[in-house]
Design a protein around this motif. Structure first.
Motif, PDB file in Angstrom:
ATOM      1  N   MET A 176       7.854 -24.198   1.944  1.00  0.00           N
ATOM      2  CA  MET A 176       8.978 -23.620   1.211  1.00  0.00           C
ATOM      3  C   MET A 176      10.106 -24.632   1.045  1.00  0.00           C
ATOM      4  N   GLU A 177      10.330 -25.460   2.066  1.00  0.00           N
ATOM      5  CA  GLU A 177      11.345 -26.511   1.933  1.00  0.00           C
ATOM      6  C   GLU A 177      10.967 -27.480   0.813  1.00  0.00           C
ATOM      7  N   THR A 178       9.694 -27.838   0.740  1.00  0.00           N
ATOM      8  CA  THR A 178       9.238 -28.755  -0.306  1.00  0.00           C
ATOM      9  C   THR A 178       9.357 -28.121  -1.689  1.00  0.00           C
ATOM     10  N   VAL A 179       9.038 -26.828  -1.783  1.00  0.00           N
ATOM     11  CA  VAL A 179       9.176 -26.115  -3.057  1.00  0.00           C
ATOM     12  C   VAL A 179      10.641 -26.097  -3.491  1.00  0.00           C
ATOM     13  N   LYS A 180      11.553 -25.894  -2.554  1.00  0.00           N
ATOM     14  CA  LYS A 180      12.976 -25.860  -2.898  1.00  0.00           C
ATOM     15  C   LYS A 180      13.477 -27.237  -3.314  1.00  0.00           C
ATOM     16  N   GLU A 181      12.911 -28.303  -2.717  1.00  0.00           N
ATOM     17  CA  GLU A 181      13.258 -29.648  -3.162  1.00  0.00           C
ATOM     18  C   GLU A 181      12.829 -29.854  -4.617  1.00  0.00           C
ATOM     19  N   ARG A 182      11.636 -29.381  -4.937  1.00  0.00           N
ATOM     20  CA  ARG A 182      11.158 -29.502  -6.326  1.00  0.00           C
ATOM     21  C   ARG A 182      12.023 -28.653  -7.262  1.00  0.00           C
ATOM     22  N   GLN A 183      12.473 -27.500  -6.776  1.00  0.00           N
ATOM     23  CA  GLN A 183      13.352 -26.652  -7.591  1.00  0.00           C
ATOM     24  C   GLN A 183      14.598 -27.420  -8.005  1.00  0.00           C
ATOM     25  N   GLU A 184      15.251 -28.095  -7.054  1.00  0.00           N
ATOM     26  CA  GLU A 184      16.465 -28.838  -7.392  1.00  0.00           C
ATOM     27  C   GLU A 184      16.167 -29.956  -8.382  1.00  0.00           C
ATOM     28  N   SER A 185      15.020 -30.615  -8.195  1.00  0.00           N
ATOM     29  CA  SER A 185      14.637 -31.671  -9.132  1.00  0.00           C
ATOM     30  C   SER A 185      14.451 -31.118 -10.535  1.00  0.00           C
ATOM     31  N   GLU A 186      13.811 -29.953 -10.653  1.00  0.00           N
ATOM     32  CA  GLU A 186      13.610 -29.347 -11.966  1.00  0.00           C
ATOM     33  C   GLU A 186      14.930 -28.930 -12.592  1.00  0.00           C
ATOM     34  N   LEU A 187      15.849 -28.414 -11.806  1.00  0.00           N
ATOM     35  CA  LEU A 187      17.154 -28.020 -12.335  1.00  0.00           C
ATOM     36  C   LEU A 187      17.883 -29.196 -12.974  1.00  0.00           C
ATOM     37  N   ILE A 188      17.605 -30.386 -12.488  1.00  0.00           N
ATOM     38  CA  ILE A 188      18.245 -31.585 -13.030  1.00  0.00           C
ATOM     39  C   ILE A 188      17.410 -32.230 -14.123  1.00  0.00           C
ATOM     40  N   ASN A 189      16.094 -32.346 -13.914  1.00  0.00           N
ATOM     41  CA  ASN A 189      15.266 -33.200 -14.753  1.00  0.00           C
ATOM     42  C   ASN A 189      14.302 -32.486 -15.686  1.00  0.00           C
ATOM     43  N   ASN A 190      14.150 -31.165 -15.595  1.00  0.00           N
ATOM     44  CA  ASN A 190      13.197 -30.477 -16.447  1.00  0.00           C
ATOM     45  C   ASN A 190      13.510 -30.743 -17.918  1.00  0.00           C
ATOM     46  N   SER A 191      12.482 -31.086 -18.675  1.00  0.00           N
ATOM     47  CA  SER A 191      12.692 -31.462 -20.075  1.00  0.00           C
ATOM     48  C   SER A 191      13.094 -30.290 -20.963  1.00  0.00           C
ATOM     49  N   ASP A 192      12.923 -29.063 -20.481  1.00  0.00           N
ATOM     50  CA  ASP A 192      13.270 -27.882 -21.271  1.00  0.00           C
ATOM     51  C   ASP A 192      14.657 -27.352 -20.916  1.00  0.00           C
ATOM     52  N   TYR A 193      14.902 -27.089 -19.640  1.00  0.00           N
ATOM     53  CA  TYR A 193      16.159 -26.445 -19.251  1.00  0.00           C
ATOM     54  C   TYR A 193      17.008 -27.267 -18.281  1.00  0.00           C
ATOM     55  N   GLY A 194      16.539 -28.442 -17.850  1.00  0.00           N
ATOM     56  CA  GLY A 194      17.281 -29.239 -16.872  1.00  0.00           C
ATOM     57  C   GLY A 194      18.639 -29.694 -17.376  1.00  0.00           C
ATOM     58  N   LEU A 195      19.513 -30.022 -16.442  1.00  0.00           N
ATOM     59  CA  LEU A 195      20.879 -30.421 -16.800  1.00  0.00           C
ATOM     60  C   LEU A 195      20.893 -31.630 -17.734  1.00  0.00           C
ATOM     61  N   LEU A 196      20.089 -32.636 -17.438  1.00  0.00           N
ATOM     62  CA  LEU A 196      20.117 -33.845 -18.253  1.00  0.00           C
ATOM     63  C   LEU A 196      19.636 -33.588 -19.673  1.00  0.00           C
ATOM     64  N   ALA A 197      18.669 -32.682 -19.833  1.00  0.00           N
ATOM     65  CA  ALA A 197      18.176 -32.357 -21.169  1.00  0.00           C
ATOM     66  C   ALA A 197      19.104 -31.401 -21.904  1.00  0.00           C
ATOM     67  N   SER A 198      19.939 -30.663 -21.170  1.00  0.00           N
ATOM     68  CA  SER A 198      20.791 -29.641 -21.784  1.00  0.00           C
ATOM     69  C   SER A 198      22.156 -30.157 -22.212  1.00  0.00           C
ATOM     70  N   ALA A 199      22.512 -31.372 -21.822  1.00  0.00           N
ATOM     71  CA  ALA A 199      23.824 -31.905 -22.169  1.00  0.00           C
ATOM     72  C   ALA A 199      23.890 -32.217 -23.664  1.00  0.00           C
ATOM     73  N   ALA A 200      24.920 -31.699 -24.328  1.00  0.00           N
ATOM     74  CA  ALA A 200      25.103 -31.942 -25.758  1.00  0.00           C
ATOM     75  C   ALA A 200      25.440 -33.414 -26.004  1.00  0.00           C
ATOM     76  N   LYS A 201      25.066 -33.912 -27.175  1.00  0.00           N
ATOM     77  CA  LYS A 201      25.284 -35.319 -27.504  1.00  0.00           C
ATOM     78  C   LYS A 201      26.757 -35.689 -27.431  1.00  0.00           C
ATOM     79  N   GLU A 202      27.624 -34.794 -27.914  1.00  0.00           N
ATOM     80  CA  GLU A 202      29.055 -35.094 -27.903  1.00  0.00           C
ATOM     81  C   GLU A 202      29.662 -35.042 -26.509  1.00  0.00           C
ATOM     82  N   GLN A 203      28.872 -34.564 -25.535  1.00  0.00           N
ATOM     83  CA  GLN A 203      29.342 -34.471 -24.148  1.00  0.00           C
ATOM     84  C   GLN A 203      28.840 -35.624 -23.290  1.00  0.00           C
ATOM     85  N   ARG A 204      28.253 -36.639 -23.920  1.00  0.00           N
ATOM     86  CA  ARG A 204      27.718 -37.781 -23.184  1.00  0.00           C
ATOM     87  C   ARG A 204      28.553 -39.017 -23.486  1.00  0.00           C
TER      88      ARG A 204
END
Length: 314
Positions: A127-155
């Motif tokens: 479960m700890e490993t799954v939660k580590e992957r969860q945080e990684s997906e929240l940042i890096n997921n190509s669909d909903y992750g933070l890095l993919a969700s940032a608008a162009k004018e916000q970079r």
């Protein structure tokens, strides 16, 4: 019956040795340690919203600048008429799953579960490993992750490569409505600290969750090793969080069978003919940026720039 051979005492030995004595002593054992476990500050500092049926519909106002209001003089001037339009095709965000199956032989769990329960330990570490992957997906997921969700004018990009106070101030202008925290790789935190020290403005610290964080303009700088580092460069994010503030929200499915924590469940799948018990570990989550100005990104931040401070001493 032959007697077991005993090793003769070493020449000059006067008492029982430590090695022999330890055979009658009980060792104090730790639980299994996993070096990949991190504090996961992002999941702690996000605001989490439960969803129904795994779907989160993000409704937005269409053409908000078209809403007309007036501040008329004290007479019988006609007031403007208006209405607020809604996006007729709002985005729907589906929950994503992080899952695995834990197998453990019943012989192992039956015989070797003292002092620690083998099944509980296997599930805890998984479960700890799954939660580590969860945080990684929240940042890096190509669909909903933070890095993919940032608008162009916000970079934006740093002025001189390394992350300076000026760069952080510029990022604040992108997320100026109640910003909650900066997020960057630990090496990005160190690089920013060096630039502050060089300018003689060491950032103050704040205590959160029992740990110390440096701050800039009162905003905590939070580390996460899930922020990518490539060719000596990383990124710095700034977030506003919460539905009430039209910020960034984490999404999870409540009320799961075998729920262990929000969005996390463990289900027993049965025992095979090989006497192996299986457990399904699942976590359902996603993330939504409610308005574009809730998230800003400082790209291409150099983390390898160092400076000399005054005289060196030996």
């Amino acid at each position: 019956m032959a007697k077991a051979a005993m090793a003769p005492p070493a020449p000059g030995q006067l008492a029982l040795t430590d090695v022999a004595a330890r055979q009658l002593a009980n060792a104090t054992k730790t639980t299994a340690q996993l070096t990949t476990i991190t504090p996961r500050w992002l999941t702690r500092m996000l605001h989490w919203t439960p969803v129904e049926a795994g779907i989160y519909r993000l409704n937005q106002v269409k053409d908000p600048g078209a809403v007309e209001v007036a501040c008329p003089p004290r007479d019988e001037s006609e007031l403007p008429t208006t209405y607020v339009g809604y996006d007729e095709r709002p985005r729907e965000i589906l929950l994503n799953s992080v899952a695995t199956i834990v197998d453990i032989h019943t012989r192992v769990s039956d015989l070797y579960s003292s002092p620690y329960d083998q099944i509980a330990e296997q599930l805890r570490l998984t479960m700890e490993t799954v939660k580590e992957r969860q945080e990684s997906e929240l940042i890096n997921n190509s669909d909903y992750g933070l890095l993919a969700s940032a608008a162009k004018e916000q970079r934006i990009r740093p002025l001189n490569g390394a992350p300076t106070p000026d760069d952080f101030d510029e990022l604040i202008t992108k997320v100026w409505k109640e910003p909650a925290f900066f997020l960057t790789h630990p090496q990005g935190v160190a690089a920013f600290g060096r630039e502050c020290t060089r300018r003689g403005v060491p950032p103050p610290t704040v205590s959160l969750f029992g740990s110390q964080f440096i701050t800039w303009r009162g905003i905590p700088v939070v580390p996460s090793d899930k922020i990518p580092v490539e060719k000596g460069k990383t990124k710095v994010l700034l977030l506003r969080v919460g539905e009430q503030r039209q910020g960034v929200v984490g999404l999870y499915q409540p009320g799961l069978t075998g729920e262990q924590s929000p969005g996390m469940s463990v289900r027993f799948m049965g025992i095979s003919r090989n006497a192996i018990a299986s457990y399904l570990v699942s976590l359902y989550c996603s993330l939504a940026v409610l308005t574009p100005d809730a998230l800003g990104v400082l790209d291409d931040v150099e983390i390898g720039k160092f400076h000399e401070y005054g005289h060196s001493y030996r």
